[in-house]
Design a protein around this motif. Structure first.
Motif, mmCIF file in Angstrom:
data_model
loop_
_atom_site.group_PDB
_atom_site.id
_atom_site.type_symbol
_atom_site.label_atom_id
_atom_site.label_comp_id
_atom_site.label_asym_id
_atom_site.label_seq_id
_atom_site.Cartn_x
_atom_site.Cartn_y
_atom_site.Cartn_z
ATOM 1 N N VAL A 13 17.687 19.478 -7.625
ATOM 2 C CA VAL A 13 17.417 20.421 -6.534
ATOM 3 C C VAL A 13 17.109 19.723 -5.215
ATOM 4 O O VAL A 13 17.208 20.330 -4.152
ATOM 5 C CB VAL A 13 16.255 21.377 -6.889
ATOM 6 C CG1 VAL A 13 16.668 22.309 -8.014
ATOM 7 C CG2 VAL A 13 14.996 20.617 -7.264
ATOM 8 N N PHE A 14 16.732 18.455 -5.279
ATOM 9 C CA PHE A 14 16.387 17.723 -4.052
ATOM 10 C C PHE A 14 17.564 16.954 -3.463
ATOM 11 O O PHE A 14 17.443 16.349 -2.393
ATOM 12 C CB PHE A 14 15.219 16.762 -4.323
ATOM 13 C CG PHE A 14 13.994 17.454 -4.854
ATOM 14 C CD1 PHE A 14 13.312 18.376 -4.066
ATOM 15 C CD2 PHE A 14 13.536 17.219 -6.131
ATOM 16 C CE1 PHE A 14 12.198 19.048 -4.542
ATOM 17 C CE2 PHE A 14 12.417 17.885 -6.622
ATOM 18 C CZ PHE A 14 11.748 18.796 -5.832
ATOM 19 N N LEU A 15 18.689 16.956 -4.152
ATOM 20 C CA LEU A 15 19.853 16.210 -3.669
ATOM 21 C C LEU A 15 20.626 17.006 -2.630
ATOM 22 O O LEU A 15 20.590 18.234 -2.625
ATOM 23 C CB LEU A 15 20.780 15.888 -4.849
ATOM 24 C CG LEU A 15 20.239 14.890 -5.877
ATOM 25 C CD1 LEU A 15 21.215 14.763 -7.048
ATOM 26 C CD2 LEU A 15 20.025 13.535 -5.247
ATOM 27 N N PRO A 16 21.347 16.307 -1.742
ATOM 28 C CA PRO A 16 22.147 17.014 -0.735
ATOM 29 C C PRO A 16 23.184 17.944 -1.381
ATOM 30 O O PRO A 16 23.477 19.008 -0.856
ATOM 31 C CB PRO A 16 22.839 15.879 0.023
ATOM 32 C CG PRO A 16 22.002 14.668 -0.222
ATOM 33 C CD PRO A 16 21.415 14.841 -1.590
ATOM 34 N N ASN A 17 23.727 17.541 -2.533
ATOM 35 C CA ASN A 17 24.747 18.362 -3.205
ATOM 36 C C ASN A 17 24.163 19.126 -4.392
ATOM 37 O O ASN A 17 24.795 19.243 -5.452
ATOM 38 C CB ASN A 17 25.912 17.476 -3.657
ATOM 39 C CG ASN A 17 25.442 16.324 -4.549
ATOM 40 O OD1 ASN A 17 24.250 16.011 -4.583
ATOM 41 N ND2 ASN A 17 26.368 15.724 -5.269
ATOM 42 N N ALA A 18 22.955 19.657 -4.190
ATOM 43 C CA ALA A 18 22.239 20.337 -5.275
ATOM 44 C C ALA A 18 23.050 21.477 -5.889
ATOM 45 O O ALA A 18 23.149 21.590 -7.115
ATOM 46 C CB ALA A 18 20.901 20.863 -4.759
ATOM 47 N N VAL A 19 23.633 22.298 -5.040
ATOM 48 C CA VAL A 19 24.334 23.476 -5.550
ATOM 49 C C VAL A 19 25.552 23.065 -6.385
ATOM 50 O O VAL A 19 25.789 23.591 -7.487
ATOM 51 C CB VAL A 19 24.755 24.413 -4.388
ATOM 52 C CG1 VAL A 19 25.596 25.571 -4.896
ATOM 53 C CG2 VAL A 19 23.510 24.948 -3.674
ATOM 54 N N ALA A 20 26.286 22.060 -5.898
ATOM 55 C CA ALA A 20 27.463 21.574 -6.630
ATOM 56 C C ALA A 20 27.049 20.961 -7.965
ATOM 57 O O ALA A 20 27.719 21.160 -8.993
ATOM 58 C CB ALA A 20 28.220 20.553 -5.780
ATOM 59 N N ARG B 133 14.325 8.242 2.181
ATOM 60 C CA ARG B 133 15.305 7.182 2.422
ATOM 61 C C ARG B 133 16.476 7.229 1.447
ATOM 62 O O ARG B 133 17.515 6.608 1.679
ATOM 63 C CB ARG B 133 14.613 5.817 2.348
ATOM 64 C CG ARG B 133 14.025 5.510 0.989
ATOM 65 C CD ARG B 133 13.153 4.261 1.035
ATOM 66 N NE ARG B 133 12.619 3.947 -0.271
ATOM 67 C CZ ARG B 133 11.402 3.460 -0.503
ATOM 68 N NH1 ARG B 133 10.583 3.225 0.498
ATOM 69 N NH2 ARG B 133 11.005 3.201 -1.716
ATOM 70 N N ASP B 134 16.326 7.993 0.345
ATOM 71 C CA ASP B 134 17.428 8.138 -0.612
ATOM 72 C C ASP B 134 18.181 9.453 -0.427
ATOM 73 O O ASP B 134 19.020 9.806 -1.250
ATOM 74 C CB ASP B 134 16.884 8.057 -2.043
ATOM 75 C CG ASP B 134 16.253 6.699 -2.331
ATOM 76 O OD1 ASP B 134 16.882 5.688 -1.966
ATOM 77 O OD2 ASP B 134 15.147 6.649 -2.894
ATOM 78 N N GLY B 135 17.863 10.173 0.658
ATOM 79 C CA GLY B 135 18.554 11.445 0.915
ATOM 80 C C GLY B 135 17.984 12.596 0.100
ATOM 81 O O GLY B 135 18.555 13.686 0.078
ATOM 82 N N LEU B 136 16.855 12.364 -0.566
ATOM 83 C CA LEU B 136 16.242 13.407 -1.402
ATOM 84 C C LEU B 136 15.322 14.272 -0.556
ATOM 85 O O LEU B 136 14.509 13.760 0.222
ATOM 86 C CB LEU B 136 15.441 12.765 -2.539
ATOM 87 C CG LEU B 136 16.270 11.876 -3.479
ATOM 88 C CD1 LEU B 136 15.352 11.012 -4.331
ATOM 89 C CD2 LEU B 136 17.187 12.721 -4.345
ATOM 90 N N LYS B 137 15.470 15.571 -0.689
ATOM 91 C CA LYS B 137 14.717 16.535 0.100
ATOM 92 C C LYS B 137 13.211 16.390 -0.122
ATOM 93 O O LYS B 137 12.754 16.191 -1.238
ATOM 94 C CB LYS B 137 15.150 17.942 -0.313
ATOM 95 C CG LYS B 137 14.706 19.032 0.640
ATOM 96 C CD LYS B 137 15.392 20.347 0.275
ATOM 97 C CE LYS B 137 14.863 21.492 1.108
ATOM 98 N NZ LYS B 137 15.053 21.269 2.559
#
Lengths: 185, 185
Positions: A13-20, B133-137
């Protein structure tokens, strides 16, 4: 089939591509005959009010209540341990008597990871009482995280596995996740 | 009195003076009319076999089942979040329908702590999508940790408080713990 609905706990859920990523995990569930439920965070997290936080919390707890099983991505997250949100959900599911599974994309034992990040210079020791730079005991059970995590999965009759993913694919590699699904069919 | 037995979840088990701290927390419980149950780790952790880990896990889950309430010490532990063992136990208790309370001896908001430890140089931003820094929200809800933690305590009708303890007393300061006990009498 005893476990039709699976809640997909994890730091995705915290990743930029969470939905994908959620869609990819749900598609894998479907391939093996299961329904995957992905945490609501990714869909709801459009604002930053406290009320929204409570809504996500309520929503995710409701999804876990609906599920027969939780498969938790316990890959270390911002430190030597798994994401605490994921761990909360695993404990919650255990309290509800759900079936549990977990995986980590880092096979390094917990003690080694903790020492690497919070140890002192030089060799750790003595065996049986290894402590970090703050004098805090480091668990030496050869497990992958705090003993309550793998202990809970084990008590629930579940399986925990680890997989050596590449650093860049640490949170996106679904090899171990799929391996767990395969044990269920 | 509705909450006679309180499970004392927290990272105290990892401190050099774990047994003394457990005794101090139990004595405070007694002063306010409660029975405190301290995790077994400190008493059992004489070896390092996997079987011992499972025994501690089983023992602590059994203690939580016996308790009416969990008071969790959610002070950040080896990173921006609380000890995962404590968080597992909080979730477990929530799943069992127990009463919950929590405290942290660090009043800094979760977002600030996370940014300080895992942010990049320069200013965070944009608001609503701050990433490490790892792109994690990074959660921006003004809470003290992952939303599932305070969310679960809130849903259980419980109280979470923070206290600005000195760095050296971070894991031993019982001010907030006692304050929570006082709200129960």
């Amino acid at each position: 089939m005893t476990t039709a609905v699976i809640y997909l706990a994890g730091p995705e859920v915290f990743l930029p591509n969470a939905v994908a990523l959620g869609a990819a995990k749900k598609a894998l569930c479907q391939r093996y005959g299961f329904t995957g439920l992905f945490p609501l965070d990714a869909e709801l997290e459009a604002g930053d009010t406290t009320e929204l936080a409570w809504a996500i919390s309520r929503g995710n707890e409701a999804l876990i209540r609906q599920a027969d099983r939780v498969i938790a991505n316990l890959t270390p997250f911002r430190g030597p341990s798994a994401d605490v949100g994921t761990v909360y959900e695993l404990g919650f599911a255990r309290g509800l008597g759900k079936q549990l599974m977990g995986y980590s994309n880092d096979p390094t034992p917990f003690a080694n990871r903790t020492w690497a990040q919070f140890g002192i210079t030089g060799e750790p020791g003595p065996v049986g009482d290894i402590r970090d730079r703050d004098g805090l005991k480091i668990e030496e059970f050869g497990l992958h995280d705090n003993l309550m995590i793998e202990g809970g999965i084990r008590q629930a009759g579940g399986l925990f596995i680890s997989h050596n993913a590449s650093v860049n694919d640490r949170y996106t590699d679904l090899t171990a996740f799929e391996r767990l699904l395969q044990t269920l069919v």
